[in-house]
Design a protein around this motif. Structure first.
Motif, PDB file in Angstrom:
ATOM      1  N   SER A   4      -9.596 -27.280 -43.049  1.00 21.95           N
ATOM      2  CA  SER A   4      -9.314 -28.703 -43.186  1.00 21.95           C
ATOM      3  C   SER A   4      -8.242 -29.076 -42.179  1.00 21.95           C
ATOM      4  CB  SER A   4      -8.859 -29.035 -44.612  1.00 21.95           C
ATOM      5  OG  SER A   4      -8.452 -30.391 -44.702  1.00 21.95           O
ATOM      6  N   LEU A   5      -8.510 -30.114 -41.365  1.00 18.12           N
ATOM      7  CA  LEU A   5      -7.566 -30.560 -40.353  1.00 18.12           C
ATOM      8  C   LEU A   5      -7.292 -32.040 -40.560  1.00 18.12           C
ATOM      9  CD1 LEU A   5      -5.928 -30.258 -37.751  1.00 18.12           C
ATOM     10  CD2 LEU A   5      -8.043 -30.623 -36.462  1.00 18.12           C
ATOM     11  N   ASN A   6      -6.020 -32.354 -40.865  1.00 20.74           N
ATOM     12  CA  ASN A   6      -5.609 -33.734 -41.080  1.00 20.74           C
ATOM     13  C   ASN A   6      -4.976 -34.243 -39.787  1.00 20.74           C
ATOM     14  OD1 ASN A   6      -4.245 -36.137 -41.840  1.00 20.74           O
ATOM     15  ND2 ASN A   6      -4.226 -35.444 -43.972  1.00 20.74           N
ATOM     16  N   LEU A   7      -5.660 -35.149 -39.107  1.00 19.88           N
ATOM     17  CA  LEU A   7      -5.175 -35.654 -37.829  1.00 19.88           C
ATOM     18  C   LEU A   7      -3.969 -36.564 -37.992  1.00 19.88           C
ATOM     19  CD1 LEU A   7      -8.593 -36.428 -36.094  1.00 19.88           C
ATOM     20  CD2 LEU A   7      -7.169 -34.379 -35.902  1.00 19.88           C
ATOM     21  N   MET A   8      -3.761 -37.095 -39.163  1.00 20.43           N
ATOM     22  CA  MET A   8      -2.630 -37.984 -39.393  1.00 20.43           C
ATOM     23  C   MET A   8      -1.327 -37.198 -39.613  1.00 20.43           C
ATOM     24  SD  MET A   8      -3.928 -40.960 -39.090  1.00 20.43           S
ATOM     25  CE  MET A   8      -2.609 -41.960 -39.777  1.00 20.43           C
ATOM     26  N   THR A   9      -1.402 -36.169 -40.419  1.00 20.49           N
ATOM     27  CA  THR A   9      -0.184 -35.399 -40.742  1.00 20.49           C
ATOM     28  C   THR A   9      -0.038 -34.141 -39.899  1.00 20.49           C
ATOM     29  OG1 THR A   9      -1.300 -34.118 -42.478  1.00 20.49           O
ATOM     30  CG2 THR A   9      -0.296 -36.223 -43.112  1.00 20.49           C
ATOM     31  N   GLY A  10      -1.121 -33.724 -39.284  1.00 22.06           N
ATOM     32  CA  GLY A  10      -1.076 -32.499 -38.499  1.00 22.06           C
ATOM     33  C   GLY A  10      -1.239 -31.247 -39.333  1.00 22.06           C
ATOM     34  N   ALA A  11      -1.508 -31.393 -40.626  1.00 19.33           N
ATOM     35  CA  ALA A  11      -1.668 -30.237 -41.504  1.00 19.33           C
ATOM     36  C   ALA A  11      -2.998 -29.562 -41.247  1.00 19.33           C
ATOM     37  CB  ALA A  11      -1.575 -30.673 -42.964  1.00 19.33           C
ATOM     38  N   VAL A  12      -2.958 -28.214 -41.161  1.00 16.55           N
ATOM     39  CA  VAL A  12      -4.165 -27.408 -40.988  1.00 16.55           C
ATOM     40  C   VAL A  12      -4.239 -26.436 -42.156  1.00 16.55           C
ATOM     41  CG1 VAL A  12      -5.435 -25.825 -39.499  1.00 16.55           C
ATOM     42  CG2 VAL A  12      -3.986 -27.602 -38.488  1.00 16.55           C
ATOM     43  N   ASP A  13      -5.280 -26.488 -42.930  1.00 15.48           N
ATOM     44  CA  ASP A  13      -5.459 -25.630 -44.093  1.00 15.48           C
ATOM     45  C   ASP A  13      -6.648 -24.709 -43.874  1.00 15.48           C
ATOM     46  OD1 ASP A  13      -3.362 -26.873 -45.458  1.00 15.48           O
ATOM     47  OD2 ASP A  13      -4.676 -28.445 -46.240  1.00 15.48           O
ATOM     48  N   PHE A  14      -6.380 -23.393 -43.990  1.00 18.76           N
ATOM     49  CA  PHE A  14      -7.433 -22.391 -43.890  1.00 18.76           C
ATOM     50  C   PHE A  14      -7.685 -21.815 -45.283  1.00 18.76           C
ATOM     51  CE2 PHE A  14      -5.635 -22.591 -39.673  1.00 18.76           C
ATOM     52  CZ  PHE A  14      -6.733 -22.498 -38.837  1.00 18.76           C
ATOM     53  N   ARG A  15      -8.917 -21.803 -45.704  1.00 15.24           N
ATOM     54  CA  ARG A  15      -9.267 -21.268 -47.023  1.00 15.24           C
ATOM     55  C   ARG A  15      -9.901 -19.890 -46.932  1.00 15.24           C
ATOM     56  NH1 ARG A  15     -10.603 -26.672 -46.901  1.00 15.24           N
ATOM     57  NH2 ARG A  15      -9.499 -28.010 -48.375  1.00 15.24           N
ATOM     58  N   HIS A  16     -10.392 -19.531 -45.790  1.00 17.92           N
ATOM     59  CA  HIS A  16     -11.095 -18.260 -45.663  1.00 17.92           C
ATOM     60  C   HIS A  16     -11.235 -17.915 -44.183  1.00 17.92           C
ATOM     61  CE1 HIS A  16     -14.001 -15.057 -46.277  1.00 17.92           C
ATOM     62  NE2 HIS A  16     -14.843 -15.678 -45.463  1.00 17.92           N
ATOM     63  N   GLY A  17     -11.230 -16.612 -43.874  1.00 15.30           N
ATOM     64  CA  GLY A  17     -11.505 -16.192 -42.512  1.00 15.30           C
ATOM     65  C   GLY A  17     -10.322 -15.565 -41.803  1.00 15.30           C
ATOM     66  N   HIS A  18     -10.351 -15.632 -40.476  1.00 12.70           N
ATOM     67  CA  HIS A  18      -9.355 -14.975 -39.632  1.00 12.70           C
ATOM     68  C   HIS A  18      -8.929 -15.908 -38.509  1.00 12.70           C
ATOM     69  CE1 HIS A  18     -10.364 -10.942 -41.341  1.00 12.70           C
ATOM     70  NE2 HIS A  18     -11.549 -11.525 -41.495  1.00 12.70           N
ATOM     71  N   ILE A  19      -7.700 -15.689 -38.049  1.00 12.03           N
ATOM     72  CA  ILE A  19      -7.214 -16.351 -36.844  1.00 12.03           C
ATOM     73  C   ILE A  19      -6.805 -15.240 -35.897  1.00 12.03           C
ATOM     74  CG2 ILE A  19      -5.504 -17.910 -35.857  1.00 12.03           C
ATOM     75  CD1 ILE A  19      -5.198 -19.186 -38.589  1.00 12.03           C
TER      76      ILE A  19
END
Length: 254
Positions: free
Chosen positions: A7-22
């Motif tokens: 989930s990427l919120n363009l207004m607040t800049g918050a990035v939420d990852f629920r699963h996977g790898h970076i």
């Protein structure tokens, strides 16, 4: 922007990852979202890993290709059986651990330099206090008016100041328990000064003046044979015996 795992919120800049790898394309940096681990290494394997509350550092070079971390911060278990509570931190060095302050590594090769602690499986454990010394203090305070805890000061000077070449031991009593198992028939040769200094007492001409032959003392031998011995009880020894700090009833003969 929103998906099932991101989930990427363009207004607040918050990035939420629920699963996977970076991870980086080179594979040197990796975050596992599912297991909550972080790893960052360079091309030869130097780097850091964080997982399950453990922080680990790894380094590989020509002289060390060990896969185990050279340093780890972990939860400290208060019981040696492993059943205690987790109330602290454990700093673990694989082969050695050095903690110091300043720009100079501590060393006692010839003279003490630097300030720190070195724990090494090969060279042992060293506490180095440079020119100012090392002081160990612990235990219950003692004294009638001014109370202080037992203390050992290495590198102390006169009157207890730091930066000297002496070792001071201060306590209500100083006991060397192994001395009770090591005896000798030699004459007493220890002098304890008024400030607690220990000196070896010896007879030598350099400590004497006006040395002449003694005349008129030819009969002193017979007088010594006729000495009447006396017995007495030392007050301090009697007090220690009553307090249970001395197992044998004190008795002295003169």
């Amino acid at each position: 922007m929103k998906g099932p795992n991101l989930s990427l919120n363009l207004m607040t800049g918050a990035v939420d990852f629920r699963h996977g790898h970076i991870q980086s394309t080179s594979g040197n940096f990796h975050i596992d979202i599912d297991n909550g681990t972080i790893e960052a290494f360079n091309g030869i394997g130097d780097g850091v890993g964080i997982h399950n509350g453990v922080f680990e550092l790894t380094s590989k070079n020509l002289f060390d290709n060990n896969q185990k971390p050279y340093f780890k911060i972990d939860n400290y278990i208060t019981s040696t059986t492993g059943a205690g509570s987790y109330h602290g931190a454990s700093l673990q060095g694989r082969d050695a651990l050095e903690i110091y302050v300043g720009d100079t590594e501590p060393s006692d090769l010839i003279t003490a330099s630097g300030y720190g602690i070195l724990i090494d499986k090969t060279f042992g454990t060293r506490i180095i206090g440079g020119n100012t010394g090392v002081t160990l203090t612990a235990g219950t305070a003692y004294g009638d008016v001014v109370k202080s805890s037992p203390q050992i000061a290495i590198g102390a000077g006169q009157r207890g100041l730091t930066g000297g070449s002496e070792i001071h031991i201060n306590a209500s009593y100083t006991r060397i328990t192994s001395a009770t198992n090591r005896t000798t028939s030699s004459s007493p040769n220890l002098y304890v000064g008024s400030d607690g200094t220990l000196l070896r007492s010896t007879s030598a001409s350099k400590y004497k003046t006006a040395i002449v032959d003694a005349h008129g003392m030819e009969n002193y031998g017979e007088k010594l044979i006729n000495i009447s011995p006396k017995l007495w009880v030392d007050k301090a020894e009697k007090a220690r015996f009553k307090e249970g700090r001395m197992m044998v009833m004190p008795c002295t003969m003169d």
